[in-house]
Design an enzyme around this catalytic site. Sequence first.
Site, PDB file in Angstrom:
ATOM      1  N   ASP A   1       0.804  -1.227   0.000  1.00 14.62           N
ATOM      2  CA  ASP A   1       0.000   0.000   0.000  1.00 14.62           C
ATOM      3  C   ASP A   1       0.835   1.274   0.000  1.00 14.62           C
ATOM      4  OD1 ASP A   1       0.771  -0.883   2.586  1.00 14.62           O
ATOM      5  OD2 ASP A   1      -0.721   0.401   3.547  1.00 14.62           O
TER       6      ASP A   1
ATOM      7  N   GLU B   1      -0.612  -2.036   5.182  1.00 14.45           N
ATOM      8  CA  GLU B   1       0.305  -1.943   6.333  1.00 14.45           C
ATOM      9  C   GLU B   1       0.102  -0.638   7.082  1.00 14.45           C
ATOM     10  OE1 GLU B   1       3.127  -1.050   9.042  1.00 14.45           O
ATOM     11  OE2 GLU B   1       3.129   0.139   7.222  1.00 14.45           O
ATOM     12  N   GLU B   2      -0.272   0.418   6.326  1.00 11.65           N
ATOM     13  CA  GLU B   2      -0.293   1.770   6.900  1.00 11.65           C
ATOM     14  C   GLU B   2      -1.566   2.087   7.659  1.00 11.65           C
ATOM     15  OE1 GLU B   2       2.224   3.681   6.917  1.00 11.65           O
ATOM     16  OE2 GLU B   2       3.480   3.248   5.173  1.00 11.65           O
TER      17      GLU B   2
ATOM     18  N   ARG C   1      18.525  -5.750  14.108  1.00  8.00           N
ATOM     19  CA  ARG C   1      18.434  -5.611  15.557  1.00  8.00           C
ATOM     20  C   ARG C   1      17.720  -6.837  16.124  1.00  8.00           C
ATOM     21  NH1 ARG C   1      19.051  -1.454  19.204  1.00  8.00           N
ATOM     22  NH2 ARG C   1      18.342  -2.131  21.241  1.00  8.00           N
TER      23      ARG C   1
ATOM     24  N   HIS D   1       7.415   8.716   4.553  1.00  7.75           N
ATOM     25  CA  HIS D   1       6.205   9.508   4.811  1.00  7.75           C
ATOM     26  C   HIS D   1       6.419  10.998   4.528  1.00  7.75           C
ATOM     27  CE1 HIS D   1       3.925   6.320   7.405  1.00  7.75           C
ATOM     28  NE2 HIS D   1       4.807   5.740   6.605  1.00  7.75           N
TER      29      HIS D   1
HETATM   30 ZN   LIG Z   1       4.981   3.736   6.514  1.00  7.89          ZN
HETATM   31 ZN   LIG Z   2       6.400   1.008   5.618  1.00  8.78          ZN
END
Ligand SMILES: [Zn+2]
Ligand SMILES: [Zn+2]
Length: 398
Positions: free
Chosen positions: A85, A143-144, A184, A370
């Site tokens: 997305d 996902e967002e 990580r 973003h």
């Molecule tokens: Zn994002």
């Molecule tokens: Zn992302």
Amino acid sequence: MLDSIKSLARQYAGDIINTRRHLHAHPELSFLEHNTARYVADQLKAIGITPQEGVANTGLVALIEGTKSGSNTGSRVVGLRADMDALPILEANDVPYKSTVDGVMHACGHDVHTASLLGVARILHVLRDQFDGTVKLVFQPGEEKAPGGASLMIKEGVLENPAPVSMIGQHVAPNVPVGKIGFREGMYMASTDELYLTVRGKGGHAAMPDNLVDPVLIASHIIVALQQVISRNRPPASPSVLSFGRFIADGVTNVIPNEVTIQGTFRCMNEEWRAEGKRRMVKLAEGIAEAMGGSCEFTIMDGYPFLKNHPELTRRVRAQATEYMGPENIVDLDLWMAGEDFAFYSQVVDSCFYRLGTRNEARGIVSGVHTPTFDVDESALEIGAGLMSWLAVQELSV
Ligand SMILES: [Zn+2]
Ligand SMILES: [Zn+2]
């Protein structure tokens, strides 16, 4: 195997970049990835893979079965995930592959993730007679946006039939130079819960507060008190953030309003503390409001859980990445209090989420995700496809 994968990644790099450019030029918002899903399905079919379509509406799942020793039954399954997305952002880049959809932009690199995973599909399909086990490709929507495409894909059974022993995901990193990969172990990204408070009192003339119940003062006490939940009740080893970005008391100099609305976010990296912290916040806010003669309606929208990178898997994947990239190209990542719905997989199955460097200062490719000027150094795509192919095959042979 390493050389075969590297050479195929190099051979397909131009096509993978073109795929990314197509996706970048045709972004779709969360859960509306219809054309993207059709495009991904067509690409997979062209490779010779028939995907399962319509998982969580616009998601796809595809299997690549290794045929090295003839029979694939009972062998390991490894899941690879890409999100598809885009974001409601107007692109400000002047590039040939600029978004053709006004106000929608792949500003989080999900075009890179999807194109890379299609590259993986092509590479591993060609090499399928050289490994055993099954690679499960997961192309997920949304996902967002809450509740997160990952949670819906899991509900629709993406972690079953066949069940992956581990999930691996990658994400572009504009703060990591292209050519480098970040890892990580353990806690990596935060849970994200949205807090909505309405503090009610009794408004009126500001000159006569003794006749009123001042919701502005109540709300102010609540804001200060809630930070004490973080400083006094948080387990010291659990990173936490509580931020309020909205506080609306719509009175004027001489009018106290009837109510105040507050919005904020609570983020942490411990699911027990996450639940406990929210319980304490609600109790404290309601108690303060009541003690001061008002009331507080406290609503919480649960977001994503925190993302944990399974230590053993991450060590293993990091060692394989070191072999592929060279030790000088592996970097350590800091904790990041942003959210990511890959976290849903990480709560259910051993998972590793790593960062694909996409920064190129010399070319001015430095903007954060973003933002309207976000872009990537596209040489990351050859790495994104090649490295992920290598990691999957290695994980199958553990
Ligand atoms: Zn994002
Ligand atoms: Zn992302």
